[in-house]
Write a protein that holds these residues in place. Structure first.
Motif, mmCIF file in Angstrom:
data_model
loop_
_atom_site.group_PDB
_atom_site.id
_atom_site.type_symbol
_atom_site.label_atom_id
_atom_site.label_comp_id
_atom_site.label_asym_id
_atom_site.label_seq_id
_atom_site.Cartn_x
_atom_site.Cartn_y
_atom_site.Cartn_z
ATOM 1 N N GLN A 184 -38.751 -29.202 3.769
ATOM 2 C CA GLN A 184 -38.111 -30.497 3.639
ATOM 3 C C GLN A 184 -37.484 -30.841 4.988
ATOM 4 O OE1 GLN A 184 -38.064 -32.498 0.902
ATOM 5 N NE2 GLN A 184 -39.349 -31.040 -0.230
ATOM 6 N N CYS A 185 -37.761 -32.022 5.500
ATOM 7 C CA CYS A 185 -37.240 -32.447 6.793
ATOM 8 C C CYS A 185 -36.215 -33.557 6.607
ATOM 9 C CB CYS A 185 -38.366 -32.957 7.683
ATOM 10 S SG CYS A 185 -39.695 -31.771 7.964
ATOM 11 N N GLU A 186 -35.200 -33.541 7.465
ATOM 12 C CA GLU A 186 -34.192 -34.599 7.455
ATOM 13 C C GLU A 186 -33.869 -34.994 8.894
ATOM 14 O OE1 GLU A 186 -29.596 -35.594 6.051
ATOM 15 O OE2 GLU A 186 -30.433 -33.581 5.774
ATOM 16 N N VAL A 187 -33.917 -36.289 9.175
ATOM 17 C CA VAL A 187 -33.503 -36.801 10.472
ATOM 18 C C VAL A 187 -31.980 -36.925 10.427
ATOM 19 C CG1 VAL A 187 -33.716 -38.659 12.164
ATOM 20 C CG2 VAL A 187 -35.665 -38.063 10.712
ATOM 21 N N GLN A 188 -31.283 -36.130 11.230
ATOM 22 C CA GLN A 188 -29.837 -36.032 11.113
ATOM 23 C C GLN A 188 -29.072 -36.949 12.051
ATOM 24 O OE1 GLN A 188 -29.231 -31.736 11.528
ATOM 25 N NE2 GLN A 188 -29.126 -31.577 9.299
ATOM 26 N N ARG A 229 -33.896 -31.560 11.085
ATOM 27 C CA ARG A 229 -33.636 -30.272 10.450
ATOM 28 C C ARG A 229 -34.682 -30.009 9.374
ATOM 29 N NH1 ARG A 229 -31.328 -25.351 11.190
ATOM 30 N NH2 ARG A 229 -30.351 -24.534 9.299
ATOM 31 N N MET A 230 -35.252 -28.796 9.394
ATOM 32 C CA MET A 230 -36.255 -28.397 8.415
ATOM 33 C C MET A 230 -35.764 -27.171 7.646
ATOM 34 S SD MET A 230 -39.647 -28.583 10.852
ATOM 35 C CE MET A 230 -40.726 -28.055 9.516
ATOM 36 N N THR A 288 -33.395 -40.289 7.102
ATOM 37 C CA THR A 288 -34.734 -40.237 6.510
ATOM 38 C C THR A 288 -35.090 -38.804 6.141
ATOM 39 O OG1 THR A 288 -35.475 -42.139 7.798
ATOM 40 C CG2 THR A 288 -37.183 -40.688 6.916
ATOM 41 N N ARG A 289 -35.705 -38.621 4.967
ATOM 42 C CA ARG A 289 -36.143 -37.300 4.507
ATOM 43 C C ARG A 289 -37.614 -37.368 4.123
ATOM 44 N NH1 ARG A 289 -31.122 -34.528 1.303
ATOM 45 N NH2 ARG A 289 -29.445 -35.529 2.476
ATOM 46 N N LEU A 302 -42.368 -34.024 12.939
ATOM 47 C CA LEU A 302 -42.040 -35.381 13.350
ATOM 48 C C LEU A 302 -42.843 -36.405 12.564
ATOM 49 C CD1 LEU A 302 -41.898 -34.916 17.229
ATOM 50 C CD2 LEU A 302 -40.048 -34.700 15.547
ATOM 51 N N HIS A 303 -42.130 -37.404 12.061
ATOM 52 C CA HIS A 303 -42.768 -38.466 11.290
ATOM 53 C C HIS A 303 -42.020 -39.764 11.594
ATOM 54 C CE1 HIS A 303 -45.129 -40.338 8.165
ATOM 55 N NE2 HIS A 303 -44.048 -40.720 7.531
#
Length: 224
Positions: free
Chosen positions: A144-148, A166-167, A123-124, A115-116
């Motif tokens: 790599q994280c993406e706020v979906q 999603r990571m 946002t990635r 979480l960021h």
């Protein structure tokens, strides 16, 4: 095999710390509404209160093992982070101001990095961490994280409008052989101040049955 066991235990908060939830019969609805996203995104970091508490059910889908863990805020610090009492059995972990659990001696398997804030759709960002496994090994994770976006998620604690993150990345032992790809999905519910569901899969060099763990919120009590 030892590498997989180390990875499996280190990737998940025995709290969150547990953290972090794939269980038969609990499916997420993918019918996200633009109106819900406009309400929930962007989302500010949570504000904890002494006495806030969360109970999670952690499950290992390969072995069939599971355990229930309760976390209660005992103090809130000036930077917005909090100390958590873990039960049953005692012990403590720290919860960052961004709702990530960090490892310490009481929950060395914790590795909360996903979480960021603010959690804006699209946002990635990168997330790295390390955690200790049961055999004393150190496992490194890079993802790599993406706020979906936002969707309704069902848990044992009820249904929530949650932000899905999603990571995708890799895990590897700090020494020795092993490692492979990993995938993780988390649902963060602002009304709960925490992740309410988490699903994780990791493979040894991409081969064999994936190590699959799940964490799901069972009940909670938080103050505004």
């Amino acid at each position: 095999m030892k590498a997989i066991e180390s990875m499996r235990s280190s990737m998940h908060i025995g709290s969150r710390a547990a953290v972090c939830l794939l269980a038969a019969g609990f499916a997420a609805s993918t019918s996200s509404a633009a109106g819900a996203e406009s309400i929930l995104l962007p989302q500010d970091a949570p504000h904890y209160r002494t006495g806030d508490n969360w109970t999670y059910l952690w499950s290992d889908l390969l072995s069939g093992k599971s355990k229930t863990i309760t976390q209660t805020v005992t103090s809130v610090h000036a930077d917005g982070s909090a100390s958590l009492q873990i039960g049953p059995g005692g012990g403590h972990v720290e919860l960052t101001s961004e709702a990530n659990v960090i490892p310490n001696e009481a929950a060395q398997h914790a590795c909360g990095i996903a979480l960021h804030f603010p959690l804006r759709a699209g946002t990635r960002y990168e997330a790295d961490c390390q955690a200790s496994g049961e055999a004393g090994t150190t496992v490194l994770r890079r993802a790599q994280c993406e706020v979906q976006g936002v969707e309704e998620i069902k848990t044992r604690a009820g249904s929530f409008s949650a932000i899905r993150i999603r990571m995708t990345g890799v895990w590897s032992p700090q020494s020795g052989v092993g490692g492979g790809p990993m995938e993780e999905t988390l649902w963060y519910a602002p009304t709960v101040k925490r992740v309410v569901r988490e699903e994780f899969q990791g493979r040894m060099a991409g081969k064999g049955a994936p190590a699959t763990t799940a964490t799901e919120l069972v009940r909670y009590a938080v103050k505004p």
